[in-house]
Scaffold this motif. Structure first.
Motif, PDB file in Angstrom:
ATOM      1  N   ALA A 114       0.843  -1.189  -0.091  1.00 29.20           N
ATOM      2  CA  ALA A 114      -0.067  -0.024   0.094  1.00 29.20           C
ATOM      3  C   ALA A 114       0.841   1.195  -0.021  1.00 29.20           C
ATOM      4  N   TYR A 115       0.458   2.289  -0.398  1.00 28.29           N
ATOM      5  CA  TYR A 115       0.869   3.687  -0.508  1.00 28.29           C
ATOM      6  C   TYR A 115       0.208   4.421   0.360  1.00 28.29           C
ATOM      7  N   GLU A 116       1.163   5.325   1.144  1.00 32.06           N
ATOM      8  CA  GLU A 116       0.368   6.150   2.210  1.00 32.06           C
ATOM      9  C   GLU A 116       0.129   7.741   1.432  1.00 32.06           C
ATOM     10  N   ALA A 117      -1.099   7.827   1.117  1.00 26.35           N
ATOM     11  CA  ALA A 117      -1.471   9.084   0.331  1.00 26.35           C
ATOM     12  C   ALA A 117      -1.618  10.236   1.292  1.00 26.35           C
ATOM     13  N   ALA A 118      -1.741   9.921   2.613  1.00 24.81           N
ATOM     14  CA  ALA A 118      -1.996  10.859   3.628  1.00 24.81           C
ATOM     15  C   ALA A 118      -1.826  10.162   4.847  1.00 24.81           C
ATOM     16  N   ASP A 124      -1.325  -7.794  -9.239  1.00 29.67           N
ATOM     17  CA  ASP A 124      -1.292  -7.644 -10.922  1.00 29.67           C
ATOM     18  C   ASP A 124      -1.370  -6.414 -11.352  1.00 29.67           C
ATOM     19  N   GLU A 125      -1.789  -5.107 -10.347  1.00 25.60           N
ATOM     20  CA  GLU A 125      -1.216  -3.892 -10.834  1.00 25.60           C
ATOM     21  C   GLU A 125       0.173  -3.372 -10.603  1.00 25.60           C
ATOM     22  N   LEU A 126       0.692  -4.090  -9.990  1.00 23.65           N
ATOM     23  CA  LEU A 126       2.089  -3.744  -9.910  1.00 23.65           C
ATOM     24  C   LEU A 126       2.832  -4.573 -11.212  1.00 23.65           C
ATOM     25  N   ASP A 127       2.499  -5.474 -11.589  1.00 23.75           N
ATOM     26  CA  ASP A 127       2.876  -6.136 -12.821  1.00 23.75           C
ATOM     27  C   ASP A 127       2.517  -5.268 -14.054  1.00 23.75           C
ATOM     28  N   GLU A 128       1.437  -4.733 -14.091  1.00 25.37           N
ATOM     29  CA  GLU A 128       1.318  -3.995 -15.286  1.00 25.37           C
ATOM     30  C   GLU A 128       1.872  -2.696 -15.480  1.00 25.37           C
TER      31      GLU A 128
END
Length: 214
Positions: A72-76, A86-90
């Motif tokens: 996960a990426y901390e947006a705030a 699968d999103e990372l693979d794309e």
């Protein structure tokens, strides 16, 4: 370099050095350094029992299985955007087949602090030795390095290709946004003569290499 690469060594990457208006040079990449770090295990004092790390939920303290762990990426503060595998693979760059040289600069223009890892580059067969040596000799005689990008193990690298005695050396570089602003300068300002020597058109990479500003 203190030692030369061995033709019998196993390459960690294979592809082609691509330069505008020149036949591609099939090459292999070889590690130039060895890690001699001593690695230790952790034991409980007075026993031979190994210590293991466990992944636990920070809030509950309970163990979490690998299949239930996501990135996960901390947006705030306290707000996260989940990124599925699968999103990372794309979005991950695929393995490239080329070391794409986009410009040439004087070796002295690159601040040594920004060089990272070093690799030897060898021809991928005796039939490619002549064109390999042509490129190596041109870089050596002009005292310049080729600025190139390539992808290895899912990561894109900015690199400097330079000539050593009888061998080409590829060194990974830090990207421009990884350096203090006062130490950046575009490759557009680097006057080189290797272009005239090899009759290559000048092109600047979109992410400039870091060079020392005096």
């Amino acid at each position: 370099m203190g030692r030369a690469w061995s033709a019998t060594a196993r390459s960690i990457w294979t592809g082609v050095i691509a330069i505008v208006m020149m036949v591609g040079v099939p090459v292999g990449l070889f590690t130039a350094t060895a890690d001699h770090t001593v690695h230790y295990h952790q034991l409980q004092r007075g026993t031979a029992d190994r210590i293991r790390n466990r992944r636990v939920n920070e809030r509950t303290g309970k163990h979490v299985a690998s299949k239930d762990i996501v990135k996960a990426y901390e947006a705030a503060d306290g707000e996260y955007i989940i990124v599925e595998p699968d999103e990372l693979d794309e979005i991950a760059p695929g393995r490239s087949q080329t070391i794409d040289i986009s410009d040439f600069v004087d070796l002295a223009d690159i601040e040594p602090a920004y060089f990272d890892r070093t690799y030897y580059v060898g021809p991928r067969g005796k039939e490619y030795t002549k064109v390999y040596e042509l490129l190596r000799a041109a870089l050596a005689e002009s005292d310049t390095v080729g600025i190139a990008t390539f992808v290895m193990r899912g990561k894109q690298y900015l690199t400097a290709l330079r000539a050593e005695d009888k061998v080409l050396v590829l060194q990974t570089l830090h990207w421009a946004d990884e350096a203090p602003r006062g130490w950046r300068r575009s490759l557009d300002d680097c006057a080189t003569h290797v272009h005239r020597c090899l009759r290559f058109p000048c092109r600047s990479p979109t992410n400039a290499v870091l060079v020392w500003v005096t």
